[in-house]
Design an enzyme around this catalytic site. Sequence first.
Site, mmCIF file in Angstrom:
data_model
loop_
_atom_site.group_PDB
_atom_site.id
_atom_site.type_symbol
_atom_site.label_atom_id
_atom_site.label_comp_id
_atom_site.label_asym_id
_atom_site.label_seq_id
_atom_site.Cartn_x
_atom_site.Cartn_y
_atom_site.Cartn_z
ATOM 1 N N SER A 343 32.384 -63.401 -36.641
ATOM 2 C CA SER A 343 31.587 -62.230 -36.320
ATOM 3 C C SER A 343 31.822 -61.787 -34.865
ATOM 4 C CB SER A 343 30.110 -62.517 -36.613
ATOM 5 O OG SER A 343 29.374 -61.322 -36.703
ATOM 6 N N ASP A 457 30.832 -61.010 -43.584
ATOM 7 C CA ASP A 457 30.669 -61.847 -42.396
ATOM 8 C C ASP A 457 30.774 -63.335 -42.736
ATOM 9 O OD1 ASP A 457 29.428 -63.311 -40.184
ATOM 10 O OD2 ASP A 457 28.716 -61.361 -39.486
#
Length: 588
Positions: A343, A457
């Site tokens: 991320s 993610d």
Amino acid sequence: MAPLDPDSSQADFLSAVPILAGLSEDLRAEIASRSKSVEVPAGAWLFRQGDPGGSLYVVRSGRLEVVVEMPESEVVRVLNRGAVVGELALLMESPRSASVRARRDSELLELTRPQFAELLTTEPEFALALTRELGRELQDSRALVPPRRPIPTMISLLAEPSALMQEVCDGLLSGMRKFGSVAQLEDPGEGADASDYGPLLDGAERTHRQILLAAGPPTEGDGWTEFCLRQSDRIVVLASEGEVPQWIARYPQLAGCDLLLHGASAGQVDAGRWCEALRPRTTHLLRAGPDFAGDIGRAARRLAGRAVGVVLSGGGARGFAHIGVLEELLASGMTIDRVGGCSMGAFVGAMFAMEHDPEAIRVRCREEFVLRSPLNDYTIPLVSLVRGQRARATLMRTFGSNTIETLPRDYFAVSCDLVSGDLVVNRHGPLFEAVGMSMCLPGVFAPMPRGDHLLVDGGVLNNLPVEPMAVMAEGPIIAVDVTAQFLPPEARLPRRRRPRARDWSSRARRAVVGVDTPLPSLKETLTRAIGIGSVYAVELARRRADLLISPKTGVVDLLDFQQIDRMVELGRQAARTALDAAPGFPGD
């Protein structure tokens, strides 16, 4: 295959084996006289899972790997010279619990069941040593932190004949010798028989930490290259301009090699074609000119197992603390060769892998997340809260056409596949795509399709991906975790809000649901839920790292990007504290 250790007797060798070292010299000599030498060529199985256990083996030379084949094939241990294998099946009188395969041409000493039983009943020292050895194995099998792969001893280098081959060999040797003795072995030439190769190699292995085998370019019926590939713990292929040579197709064992990409610039070599042909485990960029010395030094450190790696966690705006950590690590004089992340950690790490300095990374993050705000292009929430067009523009401006395999520093980013539920480690391909998939917050952004997969993610499964770096066995790892702290909203720094006609504030949200506790926004709830889902994986990752840095970022909301300067400073402070507590890191 000739015996691989002609210069020492079996009894002398057994004196260095832990479970036999305590026995008398006469008894070791008796065991040596009764034991049988077993030769296992590279790739062959010594025994398979479920086979009856009839003998114990001691590795005299070569290397074995222990493989659990069910329910899925997995290498769980690597056995070097002096290791013992097969004793548990004899003690339990049970079938083999795992399979054993030769990674390299290996010579073993076999002790049969009757000889083993006699030692147990007549020699207390042997029984005690065996108990200790089994205890160590049990401890390793129960550890939360899995054992690391050994540093590769035998490294083969294949390349077309040219001055570049020797230049690369010299550069690798110079860099690797900073950490221990390294020998270079070449084809003995005409007149040498294949039976000469084994003793030559074993003699070098006894006196050197690592051995570089100069193998290329292979020719039809090239016995030296065939031998090198069988013995190698790691294979390195040197790629340069032009077409992928035809001999690559003759050696399927090259799949998963290390790929050295040499060219005047990152884009000069057709990295995509080489990667398609070899499916390399990793790539090393070797730029011609003034950058060559630094690049070859980095490759040498990675092959020697001394390349420092940094893993950066996800954490939204808290990820800006990574910038301060990197700044402090570099200021301490540390050389960082590898970086991976999830991320926001993937975003910051990717710029660092491009060799941007921390100040340039801070400027870019301020421009993209504070001034442009990629999360504000809202849409009707059928599949996501935002369209994602601003986020894609941010990625394209920041990373352009760069590919992961041509970055100066080794890099990976993790994402989660919603179809299979697996963690996906991206080590090749367009950089902007890998970072984008790693930052694709479920619910905030639409999943990113790739083939039959839908990627989001990576923090859904592992917000601190230390393991993908640890399995490479290339050196010490620094883990930077910005997700560890949680503070209630009242304890955090006040957010700087832009004036709006209608402020959907925390107070308004509390009024709707009728509670007193301040509630986070929907985007922050989704972001926090991702981190909570991987808490256990993060805890294991923290234990796997050689150095852990945990900035105290809980005072800032996950999406309060305007606190970038505060986060950078917290990162600096945490890095200084961690380095002060670990003087000499990474050490020798």
